[in-house]
Design an enzyme around this catalytic site. Sequence first.
Site, PDB file in Angstrom:
ATOM      1  N   ARG A 133       0.880  -1.107   0.070  1.00  0.00           N
ATOM      2  CA  ARG A 133       0.014  -0.030  -0.091  1.00  0.00           C
ATOM      3  C   ARG A 133       0.874   1.294   0.055  1.00  0.00           C
ATOM      4  O   ARG A 133       0.561   2.226  -0.797  1.00  0.00           O
ATOM      5  CB  ARG A 133      -0.796  -0.176   1.101  1.00  0.00           C
ATOM      6  CG  ARG A 133      -1.893   1.103   1.381  1.00  0.00           C
ATOM      7  CD  ARG A 133      -2.513   1.543   0.055  1.00  0.00           C
ATOM      8  NE  ARG A 133      -3.172   0.559  -0.742  1.00  0.00           N
ATOM      9  CZ  ARG A 133      -3.405   0.754  -1.951  1.00  0.00           C
ATOM     10  NH1 ARG A 133      -3.378   1.679  -2.603  1.00  0.00           N
ATOM     11  NH2 ARG A 133      -4.070  -0.534  -2.417  1.00  0.00           N
ATOM     12  N   LYS A 140       3.381  25.093  -2.662  1.00  0.00           N
ATOM     13  CA  LYS A 140       2.076  24.691  -2.187  1.00  0.00           C
ATOM     14  C   LYS A 140       1.892  23.051  -2.352  1.00  0.00           C
ATOM     15  O   LYS A 140       1.730  22.273  -2.908  1.00  0.00           O
ATOM     16  CB  LYS A 140       0.978  25.259  -2.991  1.00  0.00           C
ATOM     17  CG  LYS A 140       0.815  26.717  -2.754  1.00  0.00           C
ATOM     18  CD  LYS A 140      -0.382  27.298  -3.685  1.00  0.00           C
ATOM     19  CE  LYS A 140      -0.567  28.751  -3.372  1.00  0.00           C
ATOM     20  NZ  LYS A 140      -1.466  29.396  -4.080  1.00  0.00           N
ATOM     21  N   LYS A 162       5.880  39.528  -1.448  1.00  0.00           N
ATOM     22  CA  LYS A 162       4.359  39.266  -1.853  1.00  0.00           C
ATOM     23  C   LYS A 162       3.446  40.411  -0.993  1.00  0.00           C
ATOM     24  O   LYS A 162       4.064  41.157  -0.394  1.00  0.00           O
ATOM     25  CB  LYS A 162       3.800  38.003  -1.341  1.00  0.00           C
ATOM     26  CG  LYS A 162       4.485  36.925  -2.412  1.00  0.00           C
ATOM     27  CD  LYS A 162       4.071  35.368  -1.609  1.00  0.00           C
ATOM     28  CE  LYS A 162       2.718  35.155  -2.220  1.00  0.00           C
ATOM     29  NZ  LYS A 162       2.797  34.586  -3.622  1.00  0.00           N
ATOM     30  N   GLU A 203       5.990  40.210  -6.417  1.00  0.00           N
ATOM     31  CA  GLU A 203       4.509  40.073  -6.981  1.00  0.00           C
ATOM     32  C   GLU A 203       3.866  41.207  -7.209  1.00  0.00           C
ATOM     33  O   GLU A 203       3.601  42.236  -6.358  1.00  0.00           O
ATOM     34  CB  GLU A 203       3.865  39.315  -5.984  1.00  0.00           C
ATOM     35  CG  GLU A 203       2.353  38.702  -6.337  1.00  0.00           C
ATOM     36  CD  GLU A 203       1.696  38.018  -5.141  1.00  0.00           C
ATOM     37  OE1 GLU A 203       1.388  36.709  -5.236  1.00  0.00           O
ATOM     38  OE2 GLU A 203       1.135  38.882  -4.209  1.00  0.00           O
ATOM     39  N   ASP A 220       0.270  38.368 -10.914  1.00  0.00           N
ATOM     40  CA  ASP A 220      -0.509  37.546 -10.233  1.00  0.00           C
ATOM     41  C   ASP A 220      -2.241  37.794 -10.744  1.00  0.00           C
ATOM     42  O   ASP A 220      -2.483  38.917 -10.907  1.00  0.00           O
ATOM     43  CB  ASP A 220      -0.645  37.731  -8.817  1.00  0.00           C
ATOM     44  CG  ASP A 220      -1.587  36.743  -8.154  1.00  0.00           C
ATOM     45  OD1 ASP A 220      -1.548  35.632  -8.479  1.00  0.00           O
ATOM     46  OD2 ASP A 220      -1.924  37.068  -7.066  1.00  0.00           O
TER      47      ASP A 220
END
Length: 289
Positions: free
Chosen positions: A105, A140, A172, A203, A226
């Site tokens: 598994r 991410k 950012k 960004e 963005d």
Amino acid sequence: MALETLFLPDLLWEPVISNALREDFGTGGDVTTQALMQGQPTLRASFVARQDGRLAGLPGARLAFTLLDGRTRFTPFRQEGDRITRGDVLAEVEGPASAVLGGERVALNLLSHLSGIATTTGQIVDAVEGTGVSICCTRKTLPGLRALQKYAVRAGGGSNHRHRLDDAIMLKDNHLALFGSNIPAALAAARQRAGHLMKIELEVDSLAQLAEALDCPDGPDAYLLDNMTPAMLREAVNMIEGRAIAEASGGITPDTARSIAESGVDILSLGWLTHSVKALDIGLDIRTA
């Protein structure tokens, strides 16, 4: 893609596989196999593709068995990054039943997940073929799986954004808030901190922000554009004029990737390549040796 370009040392695979095996075995081990096994039978099993796709994760699948019993033999028939077709036999494992059944598994979960990432990445790479654009993942990733997931993106023909927070400076919105959204001041502070080998990316989500940054003497090495439309991206690329890398992010799907790539940007970055792709269907057909 050649296998050697996808090399990832066992040192990076082993902690993930070991933790997964410990999670699966608990404190009592594989009680089903223990209850049914008589003596030490040997099993042979084949990994078979149930879907077309791209392959990634064979080194991890191998370790799921060999860490349980060093006598286990794992024979790959395909290479990492290969395009595979439903029905293809990808690899074979042979060894004590306790290792083959105990590692089944973990091996399948990892192989299916990473092959799903490679497959989806490959689909986006194919969609933008001829544009010269790179397909890139982000941070991410699932906790603990970053190195493996980014490896799978490379297996699919993509490339990697920064692996860690210390790889590059990326400004950012939340970082700009520390400077009251003052882009020139934030860039100056970042440039003062950056070493000669460290890149800076900014960004921006509007052409006005981009224009403000382009006027700064301490401009970034790359712009993350963005959630811009293809028309906005084309204008942004014209404004940048090759002075920095142009990276598009946000709202990129298999259906929109081509039009976004044709805007002239250098990179498309997609967080969902690692955090929400569907696993590729791969089975393990077991038989007695």
